[in-house]
Design a protein around this motif. Structure first.
Motif, PDB file in Angstrom:
ATOM      1  N   ILE A   1       5.374  12.529   1.498  1.00 27.49           N
ATOM      2  CA  ILE A   1       4.992  12.793   0.109  1.00 27.49           C
ATOM      3  C   ILE A   1       5.485  14.161  -0.318  1.00 27.49           C
ATOM      4  O   ILE A   1       5.993  14.336  -1.435  1.00 27.49           O
ATOM      5  N   ASN A   2       5.381  15.153   0.570  1.00 24.60           N
ATOM      6  CA  ASN A   2       5.862  16.499   0.237  1.00 24.60           C
ATOM      7  C   ASN A   2       7.375  16.525   0.012  1.00 24.60           C
ATOM      8  O   ASN A   2       7.871  17.301  -0.801  1.00 24.60           O
ATOM      9  N   GLU A   3       8.114  15.677   0.728  1.00 25.36           N
ATOM     10  CA  GLU A   3       9.571  15.641   0.589  1.00 25.36           C
ATOM     11  C   GLU A   3      10.011  14.819  -0.623  1.00 25.36           C
ATOM     12  O   GLU A   3      11.156  14.931  -1.059  1.00 25.36           O
ATOM     13  N   GLN A   4       9.109  14.035  -1.149  1.00 25.41           N
ATOM     14  CA  GLN A   4       9.413  13.166  -2.291  1.00 25.41           C
ATOM     15  C   GLN A   4       9.663  14.011  -3.542  1.00 25.41           C
ATOM     16  O   GLN A   4       8.989  14.982  -3.793  1.00 25.41           O
ATOM     17  N   ASN A   5      10.642  13.571  -4.337  1.00 25.01           N
ATOM     18  CA  ASN A   5      10.927  14.262  -5.607  1.00 25.01           C
ATOM     19  C   ASN A   5      10.068  13.747  -6.715  1.00 25.01           C
ATOM     20  O   ASN A   5       9.702  12.723  -6.925  1.00 25.01           O
TER      21      ASN A   5
ATOM     22  N   LEU B   1       0.826  -1.207   0.000  1.00 22.64           N
ATOM     23  CA  LEU B   1       0.000   0.000   0.000  1.00 22.64           C
ATOM     24  C   LEU B   1       0.861   1.259   0.000  1.00 22.64           C
ATOM     25  O   LEU B   1       0.595   2.202  -0.739  1.00 22.64           O
ATOM     26  N   MET B   2       1.884   1.269   0.847  1.00 23.12           N
ATOM     27  CA  MET B   2       2.765   2.439   0.930  1.00 23.12           C
ATOM     28  C   MET B   2       3.519   2.641  -0.383  1.00 23.12           C
ATOM     29  O   MET B   2       3.635   3.766  -0.876  1.00 23.12           O
ATOM     30  N   SER B   3       4.005   1.581  -0.942  1.00 18.48           N
ATOM     31  CA  SER B   3       4.708   1.662  -2.220  1.00 18.48           C
ATOM     32  C   SER B   3       3.795   2.235  -3.299  1.00 18.48           C
ATOM     33  O   SER B   3       4.183   3.121  -4.063  1.00 18.48           O
ATOM     34  N   ASN B   4       2.580   1.728  -3.334  1.00 20.83           N
ATOM     35  CA  ASN B   4       1.613   2.199  -4.315  1.00 20.83           C
ATOM     36  C   ASN B   4       1.255   3.660  -4.072  1.00 20.83           C
ATOM     37  O   ASN B   4       1.143   4.449  -5.014  1.00 20.83           O
ATOM     38  N   LEU B   5       1.079   4.037  -2.812  1.00 20.78           N
ATOM     39  CA  LEU B   5       0.763   5.418  -2.458  1.00 20.78           C
ATOM     40  C   LEU B   5       1.839   6.378  -2.952  1.00 20.78           C
ATOM     41  O   LEU B   5       1.545   7.385  -3.589  1.00 20.78           O
ATOM     42  N   PHE B   6       3.113   6.048  -2.679  1.00 17.87           N
ATOM     43  CA  PHE B   6       4.188   6.944  -3.077  1.00 17.87           C
ATOM     44  C   PHE B   6       4.375   6.984  -4.587  1.00 17.87           C
ATOM     45  O   PHE B   6       4.678   8.036  -5.152  1.00 17.87           O
ATOM     46  N   SER B   7       4.151   5.880  -5.259  1.00 18.61           N
ATOM     47  CA  SER B   7       4.217   5.864  -6.727  1.00 18.61           C
ATOM     48  C   SER B   7       3.124   6.735  -7.325  1.00 18.61           C
ATOM     49  O   SER B   7       3.370   7.519  -8.247  1.00 18.61           O
ATOM     50  N   GLU B   8       1.929   6.588  -6.797  1.00 20.23           N
ATOM     51  CA  GLU B   8       0.803   7.381  -7.301  1.00 20.23           C
ATOM     52  C   GLU B   8       0.999   8.862  -6.994  1.00 20.23           C
ATOM     53  O   GLU B   8       0.725   9.724  -7.831  1.00 20.23           O
ATOM     54  N   ALA B   9       1.492   9.174  -5.809  1.00 24.93           N
ATOM     55  CA  ALA B   9       1.751  10.572  -5.442  1.00 24.93           C
ATOM     56  C   ALA B   9       2.798  11.180  -6.373  1.00 24.93           C
ATOM     57  O   ALA B   9       2.639  12.313  -6.831  1.00 24.93           O
ATOM     58  N   LYS B  10       3.842  10.435  -6.661  1.00 22.68           N
ATOM     59  CA  LYS B  10       4.882  10.930  -7.561  1.00 22.68           C
ATOM     60  C   LYS B  10       4.323  11.197  -8.950  1.00 22.68           C
ATOM     61  O   LYS B  10       4.600  12.223  -9.561  1.00 22.68           O
TER      62      LYS B  10
ATOM     63  N   LYS C   1      -1.519  11.311  13.365  1.00 23.37           N
ATOM     64  CA  LYS C   1      -0.055  11.330  13.321  1.00 23.37           C
ATOM     65  C   LYS C   1       0.448  10.592  12.086  1.00 23.37           C
ATOM     66  O   LYS C   1       1.386  11.035  11.418  1.00 23.37           O
ATOM     67  N   MET C   2      -0.179   9.453  11.789  1.00 19.42           N
ATOM     68  CA  MET C   2       0.212   8.683  10.615  1.00 19.42           C
ATOM     69  C   MET C   2      -0.049   9.478   9.337  1.00 19.42           C
ATOM     70  O   MET C   2       0.798   9.531   8.445  1.00 19.42           O
ATOM     71  N   LEU C   3      -1.211  10.107   9.253  1.00 18.65           N
ATOM     72  CA  LEU C   3      -1.534  10.917   8.085  1.00 18.65           C
ATOM     73  C   LEU C   3      -0.539  12.062   7.933  1.00 18.65           C
ATOM     74  O   LEU C   3      -0.049  12.324   6.834  1.00 18.65           O
ATOM     75  N   SER C   4      -0.222  12.724   9.026  1.00 24.42           N
ATOM     76  CA  SER C   4       0.744  13.823   8.991  1.00 24.42           C
ATOM     77  C   SER C   4       2.108  13.339   8.511  1.00 24.42           C
ATOM     78  O   SER C   4       2.754  13.996   7.685  1.00 24.42           O
ATOM     79  N   SER C   5       2.507  12.184   8.997  1.00 25.88           N
ATOM     80  CA  SER C   5       3.778  11.606   8.586  1.00 25.88           C
ATOM     81  C   SER C   5       3.781  11.267   7.094  1.00 25.88           C
ATOM     82  O   SER C   5       4.760  11.533   6.378  1.00 25.88           O
ATOM     83  N   LEU C   6       2.699  10.688   6.618  1.00 25.92           N
ATOM     84  CA  LEU C   6       2.597  10.353   5.185  1.00 25.92           C
ATOM     85  C   LEU C   6       2.624  11.594   4.312  1.00 25.92           C
ATOM     86  O   LEU C   6       3.319  11.632   3.299  1.00 25.92           O
ATOM     87  N   ILE C   7       1.907  12.610   4.720  1.00 25.55           N
ATOM     88  CA  ILE C   7       1.866  13.841   3.940  1.00 25.55           C
ATOM     89  C   ILE C   7       3.236  14.504   3.924  1.00 25.55           C
ATOM     90  O   ILE C   7       3.687  14.982   2.885  1.00 25.55           O
ATOM     91  N   SER C   8       3.928  14.505   5.041  1.00 25.98           N
ATOM     92  CA  SER C   8       5.288  15.064   5.073  1.00 25.98           C
ATOM     93  C   SER C   8       6.210  14.291   4.138  1.00 25.98           C
ATOM     94  O   SER C   8       6.984  14.889   3.391  1.00 25.98           O
TER      95      SER C   8
END
Length: 93
Positions: A89-93, A41-50, A80-87
């Motif tokens: 994603i924001n730091e992701q290139n 799920l996390m892998s998919n989330l970050f791929s989709e966000a990118k 806290k988890m949502l905040s961490s995920l959003i941070s």
């Protein structure tokens, strides 16, 4: 003048069909992810966000709005988890 149900239904048929299509779309999305483990799920989330960031469809402001919208429905741990995920994603290139 009172309207009958058939007239009302005919006028709103397109909206009803669009809602059915959206419901089906959401069900398909849920079915795609429901059996994934957290790592997948996390892998998919970050791929989709990118992908969305590259297309200009996702930015820090929209993520902050999402967080504000969802926060009222989440407990402290989930917030806290949502905040961490959003941070992340924001730091992701």
């Amino acid at each position: 003048m009172p309207r009958d149900f058939k007239s009302f239904a005919k006028e709103h048929e397109t909206t009803l069909n669009e809602n059915k299509d959206k419901t089906k779309e959401y069900e398909d999305i849920l079915n795609k992810y429901k059996n994934m483990n957290s790592s997948d799920l996390m892998s998919n989330l970050f791929s989709e966000a990118k992908r969305l960031k590259n297309e200009g469809k996702l930015d820090a402001n929209s993520l902050n709005q999402l967080q504000s919208t969802l926060s009222g429905f989440l407990n402290d741990e989930q917030q806290k988890m949502l905040s961490s995920l959003i941070s992340a994603i924001n730091e992701q290139n």
